[in-house]
Motif scaffolding. Structure first.
Motif, PDB file in Angstrom:
ATOM      1  N   ASP A  38       0.809  -1.222   0.000  1.00  0.00           N
ATOM      2  CA  ASP A  38       0.000   0.000   0.000  1.00  0.00           C
ATOM      3  C   ASP A  38       0.842   1.273   0.000  1.00  0.00           C
ATOM      4  O   ASP A  38       0.327   2.363   0.174  1.00  0.00           O
ATOM      5  CB  ASP A  38      -0.982  -0.018   1.186  1.00  0.00           C
ATOM      6  N   LEU A  39       2.160   1.137  -0.206  1.00  0.00           N
ATOM      7  CA  LEU A  39       2.983   2.344  -0.283  1.00  0.00           C
ATOM      8  C   LEU A  39       2.660   3.087  -1.574  1.00  0.00           C
ATOM      9  O   LEU A  39       2.349   2.478  -2.599  1.00  0.00           O
ATOM     10  CB  LEU A  39       4.472   2.004  -0.266  1.00  0.00           C
ATOM     11  N   THR A  40       2.774   4.410  -1.515  1.00  0.00           N
ATOM     12  CA  THR A  40       2.655   5.193  -2.750  1.00  0.00           C
ATOM     13  C   THR A  40       4.033   5.244  -3.403  1.00  0.00           C
ATOM     14  O   THR A  40       5.061   5.000  -2.741  1.00  0.00           O
ATOM     15  CB  THR A  40       2.209   6.627  -2.444  1.00  0.00           C
ATOM     16  N   ARG A  41       4.045   5.590  -4.684  1.00  0.00           N
ATOM     17  CA  ARG A  41       5.352   5.712  -5.368  1.00  0.00           C
ATOM     18  C   ARG A  41       6.235   6.774  -4.694  1.00  0.00           C
ATOM     19  O   ARG A  41       7.419   6.506  -4.451  1.00  0.00           O
ATOM     20  CB  ARG A  41       5.139   6.012  -6.861  1.00  0.00           C
ATOM     21  N   PRO A  42       5.694   7.970  -4.325  1.00  0.00           N
ATOM     22  CA  PRO A  42       6.557   8.942  -3.631  1.00  0.00           C
ATOM     23  C   PRO A  42       7.098   8.403  -2.297  1.00  0.00           C
ATOM     24  O   PRO A  42       8.240   8.679  -1.944  1.00  0.00           O
ATOM     25  CB  PRO A  42       5.630  10.149  -3.406  1.00  0.00           C
ATOM     26  N   GLU A  43       6.313   7.634  -1.565  1.00  0.00           N
ATOM     27  CA  GLU A  43       6.809   7.059  -0.295  1.00  0.00           C
ATOM     28  C   GLU A  43       7.947   6.076  -0.563  1.00  0.00           C
ATOM     29  O   GLU A  43       8.966   6.074   0.137  1.00  0.00           O
ATOM     30  CB  GLU A  43       5.684   6.337   0.449  1.00  0.00           C
ATOM     31  N   LEU A  44       7.746   5.229  -1.568  1.00  0.00           N
ATOM     32  CA  LEU A  44       8.788   4.257  -1.906  1.00  0.00           C
ATOM     33  C   LEU A  44      10.057   4.978  -2.356  1.00  0.00           C
ATOM     34  O   LEU A  44      11.174   4.648  -1.924  1.00  0.00           O
ATOM     35  CB  LEU A  44       8.269   3.323  -3.010  1.00  0.00           C
ATOM     36  N   GLU A  45       9.887   5.986  -3.207  1.00  0.00           N
ATOM     37  CA  GLU A  45      11.062   6.721  -3.698  1.00  0.00           C
ATOM     38  C   GLU A  45      11.768   7.452  -2.560  1.00  0.00           C
ATOM     39  O   GLU A  45      13.001   7.514  -2.523  1.00  0.00           O
ATOM     40  CB  GLU A  45      10.638   7.697  -4.804  1.00  0.00           C
ATOM     41  N   ALA A  46      11.003   7.981  -1.603  1.00  0.00           N
ATOM     42  CA  ALA A  46      11.623   8.683  -0.467  1.00  0.00           C
ATOM     43  C   ALA A  46      12.439   7.691   0.372  1.00  0.00           C
ATOM     44  O   ALA A  46      13.554   8.004   0.825  1.00  0.00           O
ATOM     45  CB  ALA A  46      10.553   9.358   0.380  1.00  0.00           C
ATOM     46  N   THR A  81      19.069  -1.854  -5.401  1.00  0.00           N
ATOM     47  CA  THR A  81      20.182  -2.455  -6.135  1.00  0.00           C
ATOM     48  C   THR A  81      19.993  -2.278  -7.642  1.00  0.00           C
ATOM     49  O   THR A  81      20.941  -1.941  -8.362  1.00  0.00           O
ATOM     50  CB  THR A  81      20.325  -3.949  -5.759  1.00  0.00           C
ATOM     51  N   VAL A  82      18.766  -2.474  -8.111  1.00  0.00           N
ATOM     52  CA  VAL A  82      18.502  -2.274  -9.547  1.00  0.00           C
ATOM     53  C   VAL A  82      18.732  -0.806  -9.920  1.00  0.00           C
ATOM     54  O   VAL A  82      19.381  -0.501 -10.932  1.00  0.00           O
ATOM     55  CB  VAL A  82      17.067  -2.729  -9.917  1.00  0.00           C
ATOM     56  N   LEU A  83      18.238   0.113  -9.097  1.00  0.00           N
ATOM     57  CA  LEU A  83      18.416   1.544  -9.392  1.00  0.00           C
ATOM     58  C   LEU A  83      19.892   1.915  -9.435  1.00  0.00           C
ATOM     59  O   LEU A  83      20.327   2.688 -10.299  1.00  0.00           O
ATOM     60  CB  LEU A  83      17.695   2.402  -8.347  1.00  0.00           C
ATOM     61  N   GLN A  84      20.679   1.366  -8.524  1.00  0.00           N
ATOM     62  CA  GLN A  84      22.117   1.684  -8.496  1.00  0.00           C
ATOM     63  C   GLN A  84      22.809   1.216  -9.772  1.00  0.00           C
ATOM     64  O   GLN A  84      23.717   1.869 -10.270  1.00  0.00           O
ATOM     65  CB  GLN A  84      22.782   1.007  -7.287  1.00  0.00           C
ATOM     66  N   HIS A  85      22.395   0.059 -10.277  1.00  0.00           N
ATOM     67  CA  HIS A  85      23.110  -0.532 -11.420  1.00  0.00           C
ATOM     68  C   HIS A  85      22.503  -0.169 -12.770  1.00  0.00           C
ATOM     69  O   HIS A  85      23.202  -0.196 -13.781  1.00  0.00           O
ATOM     70  CB  HIS A  85      23.181  -2.057 -11.255  1.00  0.00           C
ATOM     71  N   GLY A  93      19.990   2.580 -13.016  1.00  0.00           N
ATOM     72  CA  GLY A  93      19.559   3.982 -13.023  1.00  0.00           C
ATOM     73  C   GLY A  93      18.052   4.176 -13.055  1.00  0.00           C
ATOM     74  O   GLY A  93      17.558   5.297 -12.961  1.00  0.00           O
ATOM     75  N   ARG A  94      17.289   3.109 -13.208  1.00  0.00           N
ATOM     76  CA  ARG A  94      15.824   3.211 -13.300  1.00  0.00           C
ATOM     77  C   ARG A  94      15.237   1.815 -13.179  1.00  0.00           C
ATOM     78  O   ARG A  94      15.976   0.809 -13.320  1.00  0.00           O
ATOM     79  CB  ARG A  94      15.418   3.808 -14.646  1.00  0.00           C
ATOM     80  N   CYS A  95      13.943   1.743 -12.952  1.00  0.00           N
ATOM     81  CA  CYS A  95      13.237   0.461 -13.009  1.00  0.00           C
ATOM     82  C   CYS A  95      12.265   0.433 -14.179  1.00  0.00           C
ATOM     83  O   CYS A  95      11.956  -0.633 -14.713  1.00  0.00           O
ATOM     84  CB  CYS A  95      12.463   0.201 -11.712  1.00  0.00           C
ATOM     85  N   ASP A  96      11.782   1.629 -14.581  1.00  0.00           N
ATOM     86  CA  ASP A  96      10.841   1.642 -15.705  1.00  0.00           C
ATOM     87  C   ASP A  96      11.588   1.319 -17.002  1.00  0.00           C
ATOM     88  O   ASP A  96      12.751   1.682 -17.165  1.00  0.00           O
ATOM     89  CB  ASP A  96      10.116   2.992 -15.803  1.00  0.00           C
ATOM     90  N   GLY A  97      10.914   0.601 -17.875  1.00  0.00           N
ATOM     91  CA  GLY A  97      11.527   0.250 -19.167  1.00  0.00           C
ATOM     92  C   GLY A  97      12.435  -0.968 -19.101  1.00  0.00           C
ATOM     93  O   GLY A  97      12.973  -1.388 -20.122  1.00  0.00           O
ATOM     94  N   LEU A  98      12.619  -1.532 -17.925  1.00  0.00           N
ATOM     95  CA  LEU A  98      13.487  -2.722 -17.825  1.00  0.00           C
ATOM     96  C   LEU A  98      12.674  -4.005 -18.000  1.00  0.00           C
ATOM     97  O   LEU A  98      11.469  -4.028 -17.753  1.00  0.00           O
ATOM     98  CB  LEU A  98      14.164  -2.771 -16.448  1.00  0.00           C
ATOM     99  N   SER A  99      13.392  -5.062 -18.408  1.00  0.00           N
ATOM    100  CA  SER A  99      12.815  -6.408 -18.423  1.00  0.00           C
ATOM    101  C   SER A  99      13.450  -7.185 -17.278  1.00  0.00           C
ATOM    102  O   SER A  99      14.674  -7.338 -17.241  1.00  0.00           O
ATOM    103  CB  SER A  99      13.130  -7.114 -19.746  1.00  0.00           C
ATOM    104  N   SER A 149       6.970  -2.923  -9.783  1.00  0.00           N
ATOM    105  CA  SER A 149       5.758  -2.430 -10.466  1.00  0.00           C
ATOM    106  C   SER A 149       5.482  -0.992 -10.081  1.00  0.00           C
ATOM    107  O   SER A 149       5.164  -0.159 -10.938  1.00  0.00           O
ATOM    108  CB  SER A 149       4.542  -3.291 -10.102  1.00  0.00           C
ATOM    109  N   LEU A 150       5.616  -0.696  -8.782  1.00  0.00           N
ATOM    110  CA  LEU A 150       5.361   0.673  -8.310  1.00  0.00           C
ATOM    111  C   LEU A 150       6.333   1.661  -8.951  1.00  0.00           C
ATOM    112  O   LEU A 150       5.989   2.816  -9.196  1.00  0.00           O
ATOM    113  CB  LEU A 150       5.511   0.684  -6.780  1.00  0.00           C
ATOM    114  N   LEU A 151       7.536   1.185  -9.256  1.00  0.00           N
ATOM    115  CA  LEU A 151       8.551   2.060  -9.849  1.00  0.00           C
ATOM    116  C   LEU A 151       8.492   2.053 -11.378  1.00  0.00           C
ATOM    117  O   LEU A 151       9.361   2.607 -12.042  1.00  0.00           O
ATOM    118  CB  LEU A 151       9.945   1.656  -9.362  1.00  0.00           C
ATOM    119  N   GLY A 152       7.484   1.377 -11.935  1.00  0.00           N
ATOM    120  CA  GLY A 152       7.231   1.510 -13.365  1.00  0.00           C
ATOM    121  C   GLY A 152       7.677   0.355 -14.237  1.00  0.00           C
ATOM    122  O   GLY A 152       7.565   0.436 -15.463  1.00  0.00           O
ATOM    123  N   THR A 153       8.174  -0.748 -13.661  1.00  0.00           N
ATOM    124  CA  THR A 153       8.565  -1.891 -14.502  1.00  0.00           C
ATOM    125  C   THR A 153       7.309  -2.554 -15.050  1.00  0.00           C
ATOM    126  O   THR A 153       6.416  -2.913 -14.281  1.00  0.00           O
ATOM    127  CB  THR A 153       9.378  -2.925 -13.691  1.00  0.00           C
TER     128      THR A 153
END
Ligand code: CP
Length: 313
Positions: free
Chosen positions: A19-27, A154-158, A160-166, A187-191
């Protein structure tokens, strides 16, 4: 009101990513990255939890989660109690709630719980005093929120994003709280391209993880992927003997260098651990140049610092 929030909507407990929002997860991820940098620089530890007491109560085995929650709490200035559940009065029949109430009387403010039963973190969260928080460190096959956070970090570090990834998740998905929490975070981060790869008996039930594609052939499944996450078979959670054992499983679903060659050349390899080398993953891959498995472990402390600090406000 959601069971993990205060009346003002802020997070009081962390029971699930769901139930986290995307801004909460990103924060939370941004704050985790702050602690990754601080820990890397050997910066002085924070005192954000000075005067607080954190109790680790694990009724299932753990190496990474328990140790990293302990280090995280100590690096924020908290006192930490590790209850050895098998040596506690739980074995004399004391209920989980009576154990929790006892620790509350001893001024524990935050409970970190791992349990094999569904619903235990929510039960405890619903019964503790208003100033007390509960963090799930793994709830049966259902949820492992801090693992989902550290996987996303870990995915973001390597990448740079989660959206657009497989992202391919391979192995015992049916019994995996890691897969569930990781899918929620990604999913919340756009994958949008998440592929669940498993034998039919280890796929989640129909309707679960609904947005993800399903594939029983590992070669087809990991083709062109950016991220390959391998999972251990959780034999402690089922009695089905139809799952191929050891070498047979490795032949059908193990991640070898050859199979990894089907993913993108810069694909990263993840595993929450504990891993069974030669069953779900070859050592040359686990320890190879595309593996970020040790980064996942290191990120666990920073993520748990960020979560403890956020919830303690
Ligand atoms: N990934 C993970 O939860 O590891 P542990 O079981 O060792 O805590």
């Amino acid at each position: 009101m959601n069971s993990q929030r205060r009346p003002d909507g802020s997070l009081r407990h962390l029971l699930s990513i769901e139930d986290l929002t995307r801004p909460e997860l990103e924060a939370l991820l941004e704050r985790s990255q702050h602690y990754v940098r601080r820990l890397g620089e050997g910066a002085p530890h924070s005192q954000a939890l000075a005067g607080r007491t954190v109790a680790n109560m694990f009724t299932e085995p753990s190496t990474r989660t328990r140790v990293s929650f302990e280090l995280a709490a100590k690096r924020l200035g908290a006192e930490v109690v590790n209850l050895e559940v098998q040596l506690s009065s739980r074995v004399k029949g004391e209920s989980i709630l009576d154990t929790v109430f006892t620790l509350e009387s001893l001024h524990v403010d935050m409970f970190v719980l791992r349990d094999s039963e569904v619903g235990v973190p929510a039960l405890v969260a619903a019964n503790v005093a208003p100033h007390v928080s509960v963090l799930s460190a793994g709830e049966a096959h259902v949820s492992h929120p801090t693992q989902g956070l550290l996987d996303a970090l870990t995915v973001l570090q390597h990448k740079g994003r989660c959206d657009g990834l497989s992202i391919a998740i391979v192995g015992d998905i049916r019994h995996s709280r890691v897969a569930r929490s990781a899918c929620q975070a990604f999913s919340l981060l756009g994958t949008r391209d998440i592929r669940l790869i498993a034998p039919p008996s280890l796929m989640p039930a129909e309707g679960e993880l609904a947005g993800a594609a399903r594939e029983t052939d590992i070669a087809r499944g990991i083709s062109g992927c950016d991220v390959v996450m391998m999972l251990r078979i959780q034999r402690e959670r089922f009695a089905d003997t139809a799952i191929p054992a050891g070498e047979d499983y490795f032949r059908e679903y193990g991640l070898t260098r050859e199979r990894l060659g089907l993913a993108k050349p810069d694909a990263i390899v993840m595993h929450p651990q504990p891993m069974n080398r030669g069953v779900e993953i070859e050592s040359a891959v686990a320890d190879g140049p595309q593996s970020v498995i040790r980064s996942q472990v290191s990120n666990g402390v920073a993520v748990r610092m960020a979560v403890l600090e956020t919830i303690a406000r």
